[in-house]
Design a protein around this motif. Structure first.
Motif, short mmCIF file in Angstrom:
data_model
loop_
_atom_site.label_atom_id
_atom_site.label_comp_id
_atom_site.label_asym_id
_atom_site.label_seq_id
_atom_site.Cartn_x
_atom_site.Cartn_y
_atom_site.Cartn_z
N GLN A 1 59.02 73.87 -4.92
CA GLN A 1 59.93 74.23 -6.00
C GLN A 1 61.08 73.23 -6.12
O GLN A 1 61.55 72.67 -5.12
CB GLN A 1 60.50 75.63 -5.78
N ASP B 1 49.72 69.62 -9.93
CA ASP B 1 51.04 69.22 -10.43
C ASP B 1 51.19 69.78 -11.84
O ASP B 1 50.55 69.30 -12.79
CB ASP B 1 51.16 67.69 -10.44
N TYR B 2 52.05 70.79 -11.97
CA TYR B 2 52.18 71.47 -13.26
C TYR B 2 53.08 70.70 -14.23
O TYR B 2 53.01 70.94 -15.43
CB TYR B 2 52.72 72.88 -13.05
N GLU B 3 53.91 69.80 -13.73
CA GLU B 3 54.72 68.98 -14.63
C GLU B 3 53.85 67.94 -15.32
O GLU B 3 53.97 67.69 -16.52
CB GLU B 3 55.84 68.30 -13.85
N ARG B 4 52.96 67.31 -14.55
CA ARG B 4 52.08 66.28 -15.11
C ARG B 4 50.73 66.83 -15.55
O ARG B 4 49.92 66.11 -16.12
CB ARG B 4 51.86 65.17 -14.09
N GLU B 5 50.49 68.11 -15.21
CA GLU B 5 49.22 68.77 -15.55
C GLU B 5 48.05 67.97 -14.96
O GLU B 5 47.06 67.67 -15.63
CB GLU B 5 49.06 68.92 -17.06
N THR B 6 48.18 67.65 -13.68
CA THR B 6 47.13 66.90 -12.99
C THR B 6 46.68 67.67 -11.76
O THR B 6 47.41 68.50 -11.21
CB THR B 6 47.63 65.52 -12.56
N ASN C 1 64.85 73.31 -8.02
CA ASN C 1 65.83 74.13 -8.76
C ASN C 1 65.27 75.51 -9.11
O ASN C 1 65.50 76.03 -10.21
CB ASN C 1 66.29 73.41 -10.03
N TYR D 1 62.18 76.39 -9.64
CA TYR D 1 60.96 76.39 -10.44
C TYR D 1 59.84 75.68 -9.67
O TYR D 1 60.05 74.62 -9.07
CB TYR D 1 61.18 75.70 -11.79
N THR D 2 58.65 76.27 -9.72
CA THR D 2 57.51 75.68 -9.03
C THR D 2 56.96 74.53 -9.86
O THR D 2 56.57 74.71 -11.02
CB THR D 2 56.40 76.72 -8.80
N THR D 3 56.96 73.34 -9.26
CA THR D 3 56.45 72.16 -9.96
C THR D 3 55.06 71.77 -9.46
O THR D 3 54.28 71.17 -10.20
CB THR D 3 57.40 70.97 -9.78
N ARG D 4 54.79 72.07 -8.20
CA ARG D 4 53.49 71.73 -7.62
C ARG D 4 53.06 72.83 -6.65
O ARG D 4 53.89 73.52 -6.07
CB ARG D 4 53.56 70.40 -6.85
#
Length: 746
Positions: free
Chosen positions: A364, A285-290, A366, A368-371
């Motif tokens: 993705q 998860d690139y938003e939470r960096e987990t 919108n 953008y890749t989030t995970r």
């Protein structure tokens, strides 16, 4: 406090300051002006509208809070009061000024709500305006209370109102249905009589700790009137306007509990499957960096459940030489949204090197890749077996190549045949990833020799010697003579398997047979896609739908699975359509150009609505072709819309007869970015196809095949204004007396 007052307080209405819409009914401009001035200049918030008896019906009664009618109007128009009360029987009607002829008492009995003498002083005007505003406020309260009760009754959930001790005061119809009581019986009960897990004292203590406006969620077990006990989840809110009362929605969660148990079973099954298959799952998860690992992934790496992976430590578990490739694959997934499927070397915590297959699918939002989610398989044993088998196959292939001899093995009961590489070389076809069958073999036997080969094979299965020379048609289009010899094994008199050899004797005509072999391979591939692949994709989609519906935690992954599955099913359908056009074909006949254009556009409009289209078709245009031409036009227009980056895609279709070539030219122009040069060159044949050069889809290939099948040509022109696709089709000069049937629809 009355129910109506409480309901309006609960809904947050401030009646004393709410605006009242007043409709003045008058036929006297001077009096109308005086009344309007009195109301508009009052301190109370009043919106004044004016009408007469003739136009009264134009005003909806739900847009007006109070009617003011001049007393003189009632005297002069005896039917005025009847018209007013008939138009809005529930609205308050105030008589402004004494109705001398009708009489005040008669007017009040007939439906007048109140009477206001024509005010002369400022105080009288303020009092009159205040009375109008008060009547309008009361009407608003009555209407709001009715709306509240209607909404309360129609709520899909069971809703009750009770006090701090739990005594029920109100209940909607869904609550009576859920608990099995009639309304009067239910309102005689309290929460403690229905709820089995919380006693009255504990409930009252819990409710009194709840602040006004605060909502708490509790779970418990309710008992129906018939004694049935079921689990519930209750949302309880303490009313801000009336803190002594609470509104609660009751949801039966029997199915939710069952889904939770099913989820636990599925998770347990997943864990067992991962253990049996040496596989695991992961998510970054690139938003939470987990980073999340399933139990199977932890087992492969050699860490326990307490270990918390990070982006940095995850990379360290891969072989140093493989890390750049892994980083590149992940970067492509993030930047381009492209999934990856690669093999790497994994270094476990005890320094063992394992070969793993890693798949990653980006998610993705919108654009953008989030995970990125994926799976990992331990393929170490398979890798070793593949290496050993590869060496043996290399030795055997080399020996067979030197001797120009190929070998084959057949399981007779299942009709499964395995060919060596040299057999594929002799037959001049690409090596298949799986086995073949007798039908595939017979497809490559020369038609004039098939009866001989079948007769020899049937005799061999009865015990005769299988040694036959016959012609084959290779994948290169050559006619070759080969010698087939085989030894058949029997069990209780029944043939079980056969081992044979093929020796190349001669070569003939390469090119024609290669095309035929490719067509045959396409037919086999289509059967696999039409049956096996589609069935398996439908199964995957079904399981993903269940997972998506029953689990919030895995719903995004299930949705992604379903999206990919739907894309594959759509591609399979396109392949099936293409194969049907190539294999089944269609009868040639005269085709009405205007009719197929209209039919194609009708199909496109069913799927797309954000585009414009203009058609200019010369009268009396007919071409020699098939019903598939409608599909070709559909594909071109759909391609122009789907790949168009303009705010509103535009398509212009024109057709005219070319006397010099006796052809009909159909032009489809769009305002899109155009077809890439490489793809256009592939379609027109100016560039040869290779394994790394291909088009983005089957649509334009289907168009090319259809146009070619009717001896037409396909052309492309691209400039800054868009793309023009031109179909040059042979003209049908002799028009039939009646038009052919409607073009077939996909």
């Amino acid at each position: 406090m009355s129910d109506a007052s409480r309901e309006n307080v609960d809904s947050g209405e401030k009646l004393s300051s709410s605006r009242v819409v007043t409709l003045v009914v008058s036929d006297d401009h001077e009096q109308e002006t005086a009344v309007r001035s009195t109301l508009e200049n009052a301190p109370e918030p009043l919106d004044v509208l004016v009408t007469d008896i003739d136009t009264l019906a134009e005003y909806a009664d739900d847009a007006v809070d109070c009617l003011v009618c001049l007393g003189r109007l009632l005297d002069e128009h005896r039917d005025a009061l009847e018209a007013i009360t008939e138009h809005a029987p529930s609205l308050p009607v105030i008589c402004w000024g004494m109705p001398e002829r009708l009489g005040l008492e008669t007017a009040l009995e007939a439906g007048i709500t109140d009477y206001v003498r024509s005010p002369q002083t400022d105080d009288q005007r303020r009092i009159a305006a205040r009375r109008v505003h008060a009547h309008g406020n009361r009407y608003q309260a009555t209407r709001a209370a009715a709306t509240y009760r209607s909404i309360f009754e129609r709520l899909p959930d069971a809703v009750v109102v009770h006090d701090a001790t739990g005594d029920y005061e109100r209940a909607n119809e869904r609550a009576t249905e859920l608990l099995g009581y009639d309304r009067s019986t239910l309102l005689e009960k309290s929460v403690s009589e229905i709820e089995l897990t919380t006693d009255a004292a504990a409930l009252e203590s819990q409710l009194t700790r709840c602040d006004p406006g605060e909502t708490i969620v509790v779970t418990g077990r309710n008992q129906r009137a018939d004694g049935d006990v079921f689990p519930v989840r209750v949302n309880i809110r303490r009313l801000e306007a009336d803190p002594d009362r609470f509104i609660a929605s009751i949801q039966e969660i029997t199915e939710l509990k069952a889904r939770e148990r099913e989820l636990e079973r599925n998770l347990d099954l997943l864990e067992k499957m991962e253990e049996l298959t040496n596989a695991g799952g992961w998510e970054v998860d690139y938003e939470r960096e987990t980073v999340r690992w399933t139990g199977g992934t932890r087992r492969l790496v050699g860490v326990d459940a307490a270990y918390e992976p990070t982006l940095e430590t995850t990379l360290q578990f891969f072989h140093p030489d493989d890390r750049p490739r892994l980083e590149s694959a992940v970067k492509t997934a993030i930047v381009d949204g492209e999934p990856f499927d690669e093999q790497f070397r994994l270094v476990t915590v005890d320094d063992r090197v394992r070969h793993v297959r890693v798949r990653g699918d980006p998610y993705q939002v919108n654009g953008y890749t989030t995970r990125v989610r994926g799976s990992i398989w331990d393929i170490t044993d398979r890798k070793a077996a593949e290496d050993e088998l590869r060496q043996r196959e290399a030795h055997l292939s080399q020996a067979q190549s030197v001797a120009e001899l190929g070998s084959w093995y057949k399981e007779i009961a299942t009709d499964v045949i395995h060919w060596s590489d040299e057999v594929y070389e002799i037959y001049g076809i690409e090596k298949r990833t799986g086995p073949i069958d007798h039908a595939f073999f017979m497809e490559h036997v020369h038609p004039d020799d098939r009866e001989l080969v079948n007769r020899k094979w049937d005799a061999a299965k009865r015990g005769d010697r299988y040694d036959v020379e016959h012609r084959i048609i290779t994948g290169d289009g050559e006619t070759k003579w080969v010698r087939q010899k085989a030894k058949i094994e029997f069990d209780d008199g029944l043939p079980t398997d056969a081992t044979g050899v093929v020796q190349d004797v001669t070569d003939r005509k390469a090119y024609e047979r290669r095309l035929e072999a490719q067509n045959e391979q396409l037919d086999v591939l289509n059967r696999i896609i039409r049956h096996d692949l589609r069935n398996q994709l439908n199964v995957i989609d079904g399981y993903a739908a269940v997972l998506e519906e029953h689990s919030d935690a895995t719903a995004p992954l299930a949705t992604e699975i379903r999206t990919v599955t739907e894309d594959l099913l759509e591609m399979a359908e396109e392949i099936r359509t293409a194969n049907r056009l190539l294999v089944e074909g269609d009868d040639y006949h005269r085709v009405d150009v205007e009719a197929i254009v209209e039919a194609a556009m009708a199909s496109v409009r069913d799927e797309y609505d954000t585009f414009t289209c203009a058609c200019s078709i010369d009268d009396g245009l007919w071409v020699r072709g098939t019903n598939a031409l409608e599909i070709a036009l559909e594909q071109i227009v759909e391609n122009a819309i789907e790949h168009n980056d303009a705010a509103t895609p535009r398509v212009e279709i024109s057709a005219e007869h070319c006397s010099e070539t006796d052809t009909v030219s159909i032009r489809i122009a769009d305002n899109g970015p155009g077809i890439p040069d490489s793809e256009r060159e592939l379609l027109t044949g100016t560039r040869e196809r290779s394994q790394i050069e291909h088009s983005s889809g089957l649509g334009l290939w289907v168009v090319n095949w259809i146009v070619s099948s009717v001896e037409g040509t396909l052309g492309f022109e691209t400039d800054d204004d868009g793309t023009v696709v031109t179909l040059e089709l042979p003209s049908a000069t002799d028009r039939p007396h009646t038009k052919p049937g409607e073009p077939s629809r996909r």
